[in-house]
Write a protein that holds these residues in place. Structure first.
Motif, short mmCIF file in Angstrom:
data_model
loop_
_atom_site.label_atom_id
_atom_site.label_comp_id
_atom_site.label_asym_id
_atom_site.label_seq_id
_atom_site.Cartn_x
_atom_site.Cartn_y
_atom_site.Cartn_z
N ASP A 102 31.32 3.28 10.25
CA ASP A 102 31.50 4.63 9.75
C ASP A 102 30.22 5.14 9.12
O ASP A 102 29.84 6.30 9.29
N ALA A 103 29.55 4.28 8.33
CA ALA A 103 28.33 4.70 7.64
C ALA A 103 27.23 4.99 8.64
O ALA A 103 26.44 5.92 8.47
N ALA A 151 25.48 5.09 -6.84
CA ALA A 151 26.90 5.28 -7.07
C ALA A 151 27.39 4.21 -8.05
O ALA A 151 27.12 3.01 -7.85
N ASN A 152 28.06 4.64 -9.11
CA ASN A 152 28.54 3.71 -10.14
C ASN A 152 27.40 2.87 -10.72
O ASN A 152 27.61 1.75 -11.21
N THR A 167 25.72 -0.03 4.19
CA THR A 167 24.88 1.08 4.63
C THR A 167 25.05 2.34 3.78
O THR A 167 24.39 3.34 4.05
N SER A 168 25.90 2.32 2.76
CA SER A 168 26.18 3.56 2.03
C SER A 168 24.92 4.15 1.40
O SER A 168 24.69 5.37 1.48
N ASP A 169 24.08 3.31 0.80
CA ASP A 169 22.87 3.85 0.17
C ASP A 169 21.73 4.02 1.17
O ASP A 169 20.78 4.77 0.91
N LEU A 170 21.81 3.35 2.31
CA LEU A 170 20.86 3.65 3.39
C LEU A 170 21.12 5.06 3.93
O LEU A 170 20.19 5.83 4.17
N VAL A 171 22.38 5.40 4.09
CA VAL A 171 22.75 6.75 4.53
C VAL A 171 22.33 7.77 3.46
O VAL A 171 21.84 8.86 3.79
N PHE A 172 22.51 7.40 2.18
CA PHE A 172 22.06 8.28 1.09
C PHE A 172 20.56 8.54 1.21
O PHE A 172 20.09 9.67 1.07
N ALA A 177 15.21 -1.91 -2.69
CA ALA A 177 14.01 -1.56 -1.93
C ALA A 177 13.77 -2.56 -0.81
O ALA A 177 13.38 -2.19 0.30
N HIS A 178 14.03 -3.85 -1.09
CA HIS A 178 13.93 -4.85 -0.02
C HIS A 178 14.95 -4.54 1.09
O HIS A 178 14.63 -4.64 2.28
N HIS A 179 16.17 -4.21 0.71
CA HIS A 179 17.21 -3.87 1.69
C HIS A 179 16.80 -2.65 2.51
O HIS A 179 16.95 -2.62 3.74
N LEU A 180 16.26 -1.64 1.83
CA LEU A 180 15.82 -0.43 2.51
C LEU A 180 14.70 -0.75 3.50
O LEU A 180 14.73 -0.29 4.65
N GLY A 181 13.71 -1.52 3.07
CA GLY A 181 12.63 -1.88 3.96
C GLY A 181 13.12 -2.66 5.16
O GLY A 181 12.65 -2.44 6.29
N CYS A 182 14.07 -3.55 4.93
CA CYS A 182 14.63 -4.36 6.00
C CYS A 182 15.32 -3.48 7.03
O CYS A 182 15.11 -3.63 8.24
#
Length: 322
Positions: free
Chosen positions: A32-33, A153-154, A162-167, A198-203
């Motif tokens: 969904d994300a 969020a929270n 993926t929620s914050d990747l979509v953000f 940031a590591h997750h985002l870069g990945c």
């Protein structure tokens, strides 16, 4: 007096790791994300979102055999270029889905100039405005970039889903619809728990985020099946909240991901930086800088920070990337 983030010591770091795992387990369905990301106009989701082999944990050399397909080149000018707009000084903004972020732009904003963007990811149990109140990265970019502080969020970043990747996708699109930015030069800078994200985002968004820098943050939850991009990790020797060994491990993970050789060079003796220059292309180099400075009169919590010289250095490192 130095600006700092209140740390709660090694006990909290352990709790942070446990809590991160709990938060990750509760993340929303990735399909969904991913569709939401596509609907946002940011393109298809992109690296590392396929089926992941859970056996490829941090440090597993077999992770280097995973193949990444880079995304197409990003545009260099956004939709709002050419449209007059007042200077952004702490402007509150919202994505179509209702997520919030706060914008500091260059003084004397030129709507015909496409500016780079530094997206700042705060630590746990705080928010973007509170982070800005003491970190103030906008003071270190020489009036040459937009600096954006999103709100988790929270007050916790999604380290696995993926929620914050979509953000992030929506934030860049929304910002570019308001201000003239260069979408090909969007950088991620995370501190502490924000460094994990940031590591997750870069990945997961390599090629959409130009490069990442992590200050006093450790690896998150990703296996080493990631896209390749330039990575800077800075860490204080005397940080007892996020240990320097954890920062070195994160940098070593990127050496593996980026396909770097064992060859190193001292890229900046003043900042105590070691560079792995020979890495796979397309991709980027991996740099680790250890801040050994120590003042025994500082409270212990003050050692969990990115000192001002390293904030300046981080922007210079971003700006110098080709």
């Amino acid at each position: 007096m130095p600006r700092f983030s209140l740390g709660l010591g090694p006990l909290v770091s352990g709790l942070c790791f446990i809590l991160a795992a709990v938060v990750a387990c509760s993340s929303s369905d990735s399909g969904d994300a991913a569709q939401t990301a596509a609907d946002s106009g940011a393109g298809t989701v992109k690296s590392g979102t396929g089926e992941i082999d859970a056996s490829l944990e941090a440090g597993d050399p077999d992770a280097s055999t995973w193949e990444w397909t880079p995304p197409p080149p990003q545009p260099t000018r956004s939709q709002a270029c050419g449209a007059a707009m007042a200077d952004a000084v702490g402007v509150d903004s919202t994505t179509p889905s209702g997520r919030t972020f706060h914008v500091w732009g260059p003084q004397g904003y030129d709507p015909n100039k496409a500016y780079p963007v530094v997206v700042m990811f705060h630590g746990w149990y705080t928010d973007g405005r509170s982070f800005e109140s003491w970190f103030q990265m906008e003071q270190y970019v020489n009036n040459e970039a937009f600096v954006v502080y999103p709100d988790a969020a929270n007050q916790l970043w999604d380290l696995e889903g993926t929620s914050d990747l979509v953000f992030f996708d929506d934030l860049v699109k929304t910002l570019g619809e308001t201000y003239c930015i260069d979408p090909s030069r969007v950088f991620g800078f995370g501190f502490s728990y924000g460094g994990k994200f940031a590591h997750h985002l870069g990945c997961q968004r390599a090629g959409y985020v130009k490069a990442i820098s992590v200050g006093d943050g450790s690896w998150g939850l990703d296996p080493l099946q990631c896209g390749r991009l330039p990575v800077l990790v800075t860490h204080r020797t005397h940080d007892n909240d996020e240990l320097v060994a954890w920062g070195k491990t994160a940098a070593d993970n990127w050496v593996t991901i980026n396909g770097c050789t064992a060859d190193t060079t001292i890229s900046d003796p003043t900042m105590n930086c070691t560079l792995h220059p020979n890495c796979r292309q397309p991709g980027g180099t991996t740099t680790f800088c250890e801040d050994t400075w120590f003042d025994a009169t500082w409270p212990n919590d003050w050692n969990h920070t990115v000192r001002e010289p390293y904030r300046t250095f981080t922007w210079q490192w971003f700006a110098a990337l080709p």
